[in-house]
Design an enzyme around this catalytic site. Structure first.
Site, short mmCIF file in Angstrom:
data_model
loop_
_atom_site.label_atom_id
_atom_site.label_comp_id
_atom_site.label_asym_id
_atom_site.label_seq_id
_atom_site.Cartn_x
_atom_site.Cartn_y
_atom_site.Cartn_z
N SER A 47 0.69 -1.59 0.36
CA SER A 47 0.22 0.00 -0.43
C SER A 47 0.78 1.28 -0.26
O SER A 47 0.22 2.34 -0.54
CB SER A 47 -0.68 -0.09 1.05
OG SER A 47 -0.28 -0.12 2.42
N LYS A 89 0.79 4.72 6.29
CA LYS A 89 -0.30 5.08 5.72
C LYS A 89 0.87 6.60 5.64
O LYS A 89 1.16 7.38 6.79
CB LYS A 89 -1.58 5.50 6.08
CG LYS A 89 -2.56 3.88 6.13
CD LYS A 89 -2.67 4.04 5.02
CE LYS A 89 -3.01 2.39 4.95
NZ LYS A 89 -2.88 1.84 3.74
#
Length: 193
Positions: A47, A89
């Site tokens: 990701s 993230k």
């Protein structure tokens, strides 16, 4: 036959006492640093590619956000509330902002009356990356509440992030990812070993 006389034995006991004491201090300091200052982590999944590849090593600075709030573009480690899994993230939206995703880009408004400004992601994203909200056509708006942050993965086509589950609470953020510091530690310990 005696191996050591009384003075030598006493000196050895004193020496080993100090060594034991120093080892206890060392492990105590290590424990404090490991659990309250820096902790190691490993990327789990694609990701955050291309900046962070799967299985890359990093360190999490756990104390930095005691002095200031997370900032835009910080890569943070956070605890996913649904499955209690740690992930990393990038912070793109701050408390009180309105995040709009349209035409493949992220737009930021500081409040409802301010103009939309396109988020400059050229430092960490290739120019051909297209940001969309899965299962939705057209623009998507997200209001980032007080004490919340909007986070995304850099690999937009292969990331489960705030576009799916909405902004995350500050309490879910465990620290700032410090990849450069991890590289220094790896180099240092590689030189020693």
């Amino acid at each position: 036959m005696r191996l050591f006389n009384g003075k030598t034995r006493q000196a050895l006991q004193h020496y080993f006492g100090w060594v034991f004491f120093l080892l206890i201090i060392f492990f105590y300091i290590f424990f404090i640093i490991r659990f309250f200052v820096f902790s190691p982590g490993k990327v789990n999944g694609p990701s955050m590619e291309p900046a962070y590849l799967d299985e890359n090593f990093f360190l999490v600075n756990k104390y930095i956000y005691l002095f200031h709030s997370p900032r835009r573009y910080d890569v943070v480690q956070l605890l996913n509330g649904a499955n209690k899994k740690l992930m990393i993230k990038r912070v793109v939206g701050l408390p009180g902002e309105i995040i709009t995703i349209k035409r493949g880009k992220i737009y930021v408004q500081s409040d409802i009356n301010s103009p939309e400004i396109i988020l400059d992601e050229t430092k960490y994203l290739p120019s051909n990356i297209y940001t969309v909200v899965m299962g939705q056509k057209g623009a998507a708006k997200f209001l980032v509440g007080d004490n919340q942050y909007f986070v995304t993965g850099d690999n937009r086509n292969n990331s489960v992030d705030s576009r799916l589950y909405g902004p995350v609470n500050r309490s879910q953020i465990t620290g700032k990812v410090m990849r450069e510091l991890a590289d220094i530690f790896r180099w240092f310990f590689g030189m020693i070993l």
